[in-house]
Every structure is written in structure tokens, then in C-alpha cells.
Design an enzyme around this catalytic site. Structure first.
Site, PDB file in Angstrom:
ATOM      1  N   GLU A  11      40.873  10.340   3.162  1.00  0.00           N
ATOM      2  CA  GLU A  11      42.173  10.792   3.663  1.00  0.00           C
ATOM      3  C   GLU A  11      42.747   9.729   4.596  1.00  0.00           C
ATOM      4  O   GLU A  11      42.020   9.015   5.281  1.00  0.00           O
ATOM      5  CB  GLU A  11      42.028  12.136   4.376  1.00  0.00           C
ATOM      6  CG  GLU A  11      40.913  12.226   5.412  1.00  0.00           C
ATOM      7  CD  GLU A  11      41.286  11.634   6.756  1.00  0.00           C
ATOM      8  OE1 GLU A  11      42.490  11.510   7.025  1.00  0.00           O
ATOM      9  OE2 GLU A  11      40.384  11.292   7.532  1.00  0.00           O
ATOM     10  N   LYS A  46      38.804   2.843   3.801  1.00  0.00           N
ATOM     11  CA  LYS A  46      39.116   3.809   4.857  1.00  0.00           C
ATOM     12  C   LYS A  46      38.693   3.278   6.219  1.00  0.00           C
ATOM     13  O   LYS A  46      39.466   3.333   7.196  1.00  0.00           O
ATOM     14  CB  LYS A  46      38.412   5.132   4.545  1.00  0.00           C
ATOM     15  CG  LYS A  46      38.364   6.121   5.687  1.00  0.00           C
ATOM     16  CD  LYS A  46      39.746   6.599   6.088  1.00  0.00           C
ATOM     17  CE  LYS A  46      39.639   7.651   7.200  1.00  0.00           C
ATOM     18  NZ  LYS A  46      40.937   8.151   7.621  1.00  0.00           N
ATOM     19  N   ALA A  73      47.267  11.390   9.898  1.00  0.00           N
ATOM     20  CA  ALA A  73      47.390  11.211  11.344  1.00  0.00           C
ATOM     21  C   ALA A  73      47.661  12.562  11.972  1.00  0.00           C
ATOM     22  O   ALA A  73      48.489  13.335  11.465  1.00  0.00           O
ATOM     23  CB  ALA A  73      48.529  10.238  11.668  1.00  0.00           C
ATOM     24  N   LYS A  92      47.362  12.847  21.334  1.00  0.00           N
ATOM     25  CA  LYS A  92      48.669  12.319  20.971  1.00  0.00           C
ATOM     26  C   LYS A  92      49.659  13.477  20.944  1.00  0.00           C
ATOM     27  O   LYS A  92      49.275  14.641  20.978  1.00  0.00           O
ATOM     28  CB  LYS A  92      48.639  11.590  19.627  1.00  0.00           C
ATOM     29  CG  LYS A  92      48.306  12.482  18.437  1.00  0.00           C
ATOM     30  CD  LYS A  92      48.237  11.692  17.143  1.00  0.00           C
ATOM     31  CE  LYS A  92      49.568  11.108  16.733  1.00  0.00           C
ATOM     32  NZ  LYS A  92      49.533  10.501  15.395  1.00  0.00           N
ATOM     33  N   GLY A 129      49.494   1.045  26.306  1.00  0.00           N
ATOM     34  CA  GLY A 129      49.220   2.283  27.019  1.00  0.00           C
ATOM     35  C   GLY A 129      47.775   2.349  27.456  1.00  0.00           C
ATOM     36  O   GLY A 129      47.147   1.336  27.760  1.00  0.00           O
ATOM     37  N   VAL A 188      40.620  18.055   8.513  1.00  0.00           N
ATOM     38  CA  VAL A 188      40.891  17.424   7.220  1.00  0.00           C
ATOM     39  C   VAL A 188      40.855  18.452   6.106  1.00  0.00           C
ATOM     40  O   VAL A 188      41.793  18.589   5.325  1.00  0.00           O
ATOM     41  CB  VAL A 188      39.892  16.283   6.934  1.00  0.00           C
ATOM     42  CG1 VAL A 188      40.037  15.776   5.505  1.00  0.00           C
ATOM     43  CG2 VAL A 188      40.108  15.145   7.913  1.00  0.00           C
ATOM     44  N   CYS A 236      38.926   9.550  14.943  1.00  0.00           N
ATOM     45  CA  CYS A 236      38.738   8.601  13.838  1.00  0.00           C
ATOM     46  C   CYS A 236      38.554   7.154  14.265  1.00  0.00           C
ATOM     47  O   CYS A 236      37.603   6.492  13.851  1.00  0.00           O
ATOM     48  CB  CYS A 236      39.917   8.700  12.873  1.00  0.00           C
ATOM     49  SG  CYS A 236      40.057  10.304  12.053  1.00  0.00           S
TER      50      CYS A 236
END
Length: 680
Positions: A275, A334, A278, A453, A383, A83, A390
Site C-alpha cells: 500500500e 515499498k 498516507a 499529522k 519542522g 491499512v 511507517c
């Protein structure tokens, strides 16, 4: 240099524990701080007890209060992780007049940020660093262009001294962009940098507690609390303290109390500015966010502080996207945003289990319900569940918040989101074992994907890691791992640290890491897809055509940003032009043009002779994605070639829904995919 304990200054997504630096959650000692959202007395300093959330974009009246506030000239970001690093880089990139310094106690991480080997990879980050960290040369850009789709290296803006001449009849006119001095710095001198800053961003790690009270759901505030104490000690009077870390609701009260404890007669304003990034799209999210959320107190001083921070973002973000709220509302928003996204993933995975049992197709179900505008299509891909640093910890933080507020039904509701995520992962592994005759003994399985990812080398809380750990318990001959973005040497090191060195094949275990996908499939009984990289997709081709697999990402038609709206192009304009020139260049364009089409970048300083990253590259033959080298998606895998490397009956388990099953079966594979009834 202020003496700090080992875990005082940690990056938002990295942590230092007992002198050790890594990207995992720390081991929290018993009795370490666990911040309860109701631990503050109602009658305490009461930072924003009377605040009413306006929940709207920044008003002109509030925005104009910056005229009564000294401009922000110096920003310090505490924490050089996933971040802090990208956020500070983009803020510096968009504000050449502001000095931005990122501080971290981890000397290795700071050294890497200052070298050709940044500790993280994000698409687009390298170009931002090259300008903000290293400065830029004067360059001449063509500022008018007709629509064109190709550009040879001879068309580079600086390839001619006659900037006003026509280029192939398409482009005319030039603009000179002046030199730019570096304004992004990375340092381990925490105390000095905090003391010089007008704004201090706190972007340190806030993982889930693993020991002590609240273990398994409460947020471990050890690092955040320690950094807050350091900030309180060294921040200049009147400095604005900004929470960038994801924190429990009412943490601003904790910060205010800590500041008052260490500096009782000094005023600081505390803001919440979470924030919404992604992994894999963090730079895009920073350059063009859908909203910037700033929470503050309702006092005039609070409004001025919010306006001062808003003015930093306003250099590139429309005022309508800057939202101001109650500081506690910002903190909670958030947690709720990530929790609701995680909820959607768990929801569709629960439906995938129903589809498996009934013969329905989860993709068709998702498409049908996603077309409803009240629902939408995002985060409805079934999936093996969500990963990353996060979602899980933020859902658990919301669980703990509900428990401390004596709302057991609410806590149980959100805890079920985590349970469903674990169920989806376990169900996938069980399916693999069942199809392989309920035993992996003597067999080789290949795992495609280690990052949590695609298009990132971020492996925190990766589902693949849990799957590898579970598979190893079945006694396989080998578990081969391949990831197109992660560096094999780093994957090996992480598996050794987080799963155990005994799991590696070199130490007698089953796990091997490969840099080549086809080698990883040699003699394999099954292939599992655990990350949705485009490289893993199969391409439908006509049997008669014999066409080769298509590239992972066919070039989209580039858009020329010229003519620029302003006479002097902004940094965003230059970045867009650079991207256009790179994507529209022909294959014959030289590498130097493709990496720096505007001829604007300064040279990246050479590493010291003892640079461990350079030595690692030479020893392993693999390179990282440094300031002058970005990850470029490779060609899609040739599944016919993989078929030839595998053992019968050629099992493929698609945990991310990236394959065309009909085409795979035509090639001879047996395919099992999440959310579809087993065919075998």
C-alpha cells in the site's frame, strides 16, 4: 474458530500482545523471528530467482489472462487496522459483486468496525462504510446539471416525485440507482473466512524489533509469520495469497516456504501488493491512486494471479496505473519509497539548522529549490520531523537489509536519516527550554497537536509524544495538550499506557488533556505547535477591520460531476455527486440532507446497551468520529484571545511552520519557528 495465540492476527497498524490490544509496537520476546533477507538458500524453492522485472503498466496480454482465470468472488483481509480496514472498505465499495471480509482476533476492534464507532478516522471513510457495510437504498439522482454553486435542501434529488421536471431551470433528467446489498463484513472467525476466500490479503503489523537479534532495525515478523501459518492451514487450494503488510525484501520466499511446509501438495500463488497510503488522505489515495504495484512470479500461474488481482482494482483504476513487477522488486519498492520520502524531510531539517545559525529563512530556501523540476516542492517543509508508523520502521528495515547484505556504508547512510529526524525533534525542545530561561519548573506549557499529522487521529510514533516525555523531565507545573481531532479520553488513555500513568496530572504528574484550546492556554507560559492542523494557523487581517478569524477551510468552489459519462453512474460518480451536494448546500439545509443528500444510506444499527463507546461518550461529553459523524475542521483559533489567556512574555514555538510570524508579533507574541534565526 481456530485457536490462535494472542498475537497471531494483528492489524497492520495495531497489535495484540499477551491478550492486550493497542496501536503501539509490541514487545518482541528474545529469540522471536527476525527475517533476514539473505537467510533463504539460493538453491531453495526460488520463487522468482529468474524473474526479470518489467517495471511497466499492466500489459493487455497479461490483463487478458483473467479470461482463463475464475473471477474473484470472495476476498478475506487479515488485519483490521489502518491499512486493512480502509483498503477492504474501498475494494468492497468499488466491487459490489465481491464479498469482502475483514478478520481480526481483536473482538473489540471488530465490534467497533461493526458499530457507529469505527476504531480509526479517515476523511471519507464513513461514507464508504455506510454503503459497503450497511448496503444502500434505491435512490433517484438528477443526471444533468448546469454549473451552479448553491443548492438548497429543497433541491435534494429525492424531494420531488416528478424526477423529470426542471429544477429551478437548471437541472433536468433523472437516473434511478437500485438498491445495494452489503458486501463488506467484519469477523473474528479467522479460519472460516480464510477458507472461503479466493484472495487472502495479509495486512498485519510488522514493527521494528525492540529485543533480540537485530533489535532497533530489523523487522519483527512474529505476527506475519504466525498469520502465514494460519493461512497455509486453512486457505482453499489455489487461493492467491497477497502481502499487503510492509515486509523485508524476499519475504515472498518465506511465505512460499511456509505454505509448502504446511500443505506440501497444494499450490498457492504469492503476490506482493504494497500500500502507498498516507494517514489523513488514505481514502483519497485508495480511490484515486497514482499507481497500484503488483509483484508476482514470472510463471504463467504467477501472471494469472497478478491479472486476477488486477481485475479487482480495474473496476475503478485505469489499467495504465496498474504496474507489474518481480515480486521481490515490489517488496523493496515499498521500503525505498518511504525511505526516500523520509530522507527529504531529514534533508530539509538539516538545512533548517543551518538557517537558524545564518539568518536564512528555510521556507524561502525550500521554495527556491522546490521550483527546480528535478527536485520538486513536496516534503520540503521544515519542522520537528516525521512521525507515524511507517517512515521510521521502513528506513530501519532498509538499514537492516543493507547490514545483512554486508553493505555498511549503505546502512550508515540511511541510519543518518533517522538520526537527523531525532536531532530535529531534540533541537526544538532545547530551543523551548532555552527561551524559557533554561527551566520549566513552576511553568505551564501548552502543546497544540497530538496526532502525528493533521486531519487524522492517528497518534502512532507521534513527535508530540516524545516532546511531552522530554518536557516532563524539566519539572513543569503543567503540560497541557489539545488536539482538534483526537478524543481527550483516548489521548489520556494513550499517554497513561505509553508514557506512564504517573505522568498524568490526576495521578500527580504534569500532563493534562483538554477538549478546549483556550482552556489549555489559561495561564500558560508557552504554546508549542506540534501538528500542522489548519485550525492553528493565524489569519492576517487589517487592524482597522477587526475581522474575525477565517474558517480553517474556506469552501472551495464545488464541481458538479454531472452529466455522468455512463448512463448508469458508478460508485465514484455517486460519491462525487454526494460531495458536490454537501459542499454547495446552503447553511439552511437540514442536517439530514447534509449527511445523506442522495437519501441513499440505510440506518446504522443501534449499538448494544452495554456499548463501552456509547458509555464513554455519555461520561465524557465527547464523541468519536463514527459511521454517521465525520471530523469537521473547526474555525481557526483566535490568537488574540489566546494572548489574553497566556502569561507574559507570550512565547509561541511553531514546530510546523504554520504561523505568519509578522502578524503574530504584531499581536504581541514572541515567536520562534523552525528554520529561522532566533529573534530574542
Amino acid at each position: 474458530m481456530v485457536p490462535l495465540t494472542p498475537s497471531v492476527v494483528d492489524s497492520e497498524e495495531g497489535v495484540i500482545v499477551d491478550g492486550y490490544s493497542g496501536y503501539s509496537a509490541p514487545t518482541t520476546p528474545d529469540g522471536s523471528m527476525c527475517f533476514s533477507p539473505i537467510s533463504a538458500e539460493d538453491g531453495s524453492a526460488n520463487l522468482t530467482a529468474k524473474v526479470r522485472s518489467n517495471g511497466r503498466s499492466l500489459t493487455s496480454a497479461l490483463f487478458n489472462t483473467t479470461t482463463r482465470t475464475p473471477p474473484v468472488r470472495n476476498i478475506c483481509c487479515v488485519g483490521a487496522g489502518y491499512v486493512g480496514g480502509p483498503t477492504a472498505a474501498v475494494v468492497a465499495f468499488q466491487n459490489p459483486h465481491i464479498r469482502v471480509t475483514v478478520v481480526d482476533r481483536d473482538e473489540t476492534r471488530i465490534r467497533r468496525w461493526n458499530s457507529q464507532h469505527p476504531p480509526i478516522y479517515e476523511p471519507g471513510l464513513n461514507d464508504i462504510l455506510r454503503v459497503a457495510r450497511d448496503g444502500a437504498k434505491e435512490c433517484v439522482v438528477l443526471n444533468k446539471s448546469e454549473e451552479t454553486n448553491t443548492l438548497d435542501s429543497d433541491d435534494a434529488p429525492n424531494s420531488s416525485s416528478d424526477g423529470d421536471s426542471e429544477r429551478n431551470g437548471h437541472v433536468r433528467g433523472t437516473t434511478t440507482v437500485g438498491t445495494r446489498q452489503p458486501n463488506l463484513f467484519f469477523s473474528t472467525d479467522v479460519a472460516r473466512c480464510i477458507g472461503e476466500a479466493d484472495v487472502v490479503l495479509v495486512a498485519v503489523n510488522t514493527p521494528t524489533k525492540t529485543r533480540g537479534a537485530g533489535a532497533g532495525s530489523a523487522t519483527d515478523m512474529t505476527a506475519f509469520e504466525a498469520v502465514t501459518a494460519v493461512v497455509a492451514q486453512y486457505a482453499r487450494p489455489g487461493a492467491i495469497i497477497v502481502e499487503k503488510s510492509t515486509v523485508p525484501c524476499r519475504t515472498a520466499q518465506l511465505v512460499q516456504d511456509t505454505l509448502a511446509l504446511h500443505r506440501p501438495n497444494v499450490h498457492f500463488e504469492v503476490l506482493s501488493n504494497p500500500e502507498f497510503l498516507a494517514a489523513g488522505t488514505a481514502i483519497k489515495d485508495l480511490l484515486s491512486p497514482d499507481r497500484i504495484l503488483i509483484g508476482s512470479s514470472s510463471t504463467p500461474a504467477g501472471h494469472r494471479a497478478a491479472a486476477a488481482l488486477a481485475s479487482v482494482y480495474a473496476s475503478w483504476i485505469p489499467q495504465s496505473r496498474i504496474i507489474t513487477t518481480n515480486v521481490f522488486s515490489s517488496e523493496l519498492a515499498k521500503l525505498v519509497a518511504n525511505s526516500m520520502l523520509a530522507q527529504r524531510i531529514s534533508s530539509i531539517n538539516s538545512i533548517a539548522a543551518v538557517c537558524d545559525a545564518t539568518g536564512a529563512d528555510v521556507d524561502e530556501v525550500a521554495s527556491a529549490i522546490g521550483s527546480d523540476p528535478r527536485i520538486g516542492s513536496k516534503f520540503l517543509k521544515a519542522g520537528i520531523g516525521f512521525g507515524g508508523s511507517c517512515f521510521k520502521k521502513d528506513v530501519l528495515s532498509l538499514v537492516y537489509l543493507a547490514e545483512t547484505l554486508i553493505l555498511p556504508e549503505v546502512a550508515e547512510y540511511w541510519r543518518a536519516v533517522i538520526m537527523m529526524n531525532e536531532y530535529a525533534r531534540n533541537r526544538f525542545v532545547s530551543r523551548v527550554v532555552r527561551c524559557l530561561n533554561n527551566t520549566l519548573v513552576g511553568k505551564k506549557v501548552t502543546v497544540f497537536g497530538y496526532a502525528f499529522k493533521k486531519d487524522t487521529n492517528d497518534t502512532r510514533e507521534s513527535p508530540a509524544l516524545d516532546i511531552i516525555r522530554t518536557l516532563s523531565e524539566e519539572g513543569p507545573r503543567e503540560i497541557a495538550i489539545y488536539d482538534p481531532c483526537c478524543i481527550p479520553a483516548q489521548m489520556t488513555d494513550e499517554i497513561s499506557r505509553f508514557v506512564g500513568p504517573g505522568f498524568l496530572k490526576v495521578n500527580g504528574g504534569p500532563v493534562s488533556v483538554y477538549g478546549d484550546a483556550y482552556a489549555a492556554c489559561e495561564g500558560s507560559d508557552a504554546v508549542m505547535i506540534t501538528t500542522e492542523f489548519d485550525e492553528f494557523k493565524n489569519t492576517v487581517t487589517s487592524p482597522a477591520s477587526g475581522a474575525a478569524s477565517a474558517p480553517a477551510r474556506p469552501k472551495a468552489l464545488p464541481v458538479d460531476p454531472r452529466p455522468f459519462e455512463q448512463d448508469e453512474p458508478s460508485e465514484n460518480d455517486l460519491l462525487a455527486l454526494q460531495t458536490f451536494l454537501q459542499r454547495s448546500a446552503t447553511a439552511s439545509a437540514p442536517k439530514s440532507f447534509l449527511s445523506d443528500p442522495l437519501n441513499r444510506f440505510n440506518l446504522v444499527p443501534d449499538c448494544d446497551g452495554d456499548c463501552p463507546d456509547c458509555h464513554l461518550e455519555k461520561a465524557t461529553g465527547t464523541t468519536g468520529y463514527g459511521a454517521n459523524e465525520a471530523y469537521v475542521p473547526k474555525a481557526r483559533l483566535d490568537w488574540r484571545k489566546i494572548y489574553g489567556h497566556m502569561r507574559r512574555p507570550h512565547w509561541v514555538f511553531d514546530g510546523r511552520g504554520v504561523l505568519d510570524i509578522t502578524e503574530m508579533e504584531r499581536l504581541g507574541f514572541r515567536v520562534e519557528s523552525v528554520g529561522r534565526q532566533s529573534r530574542f
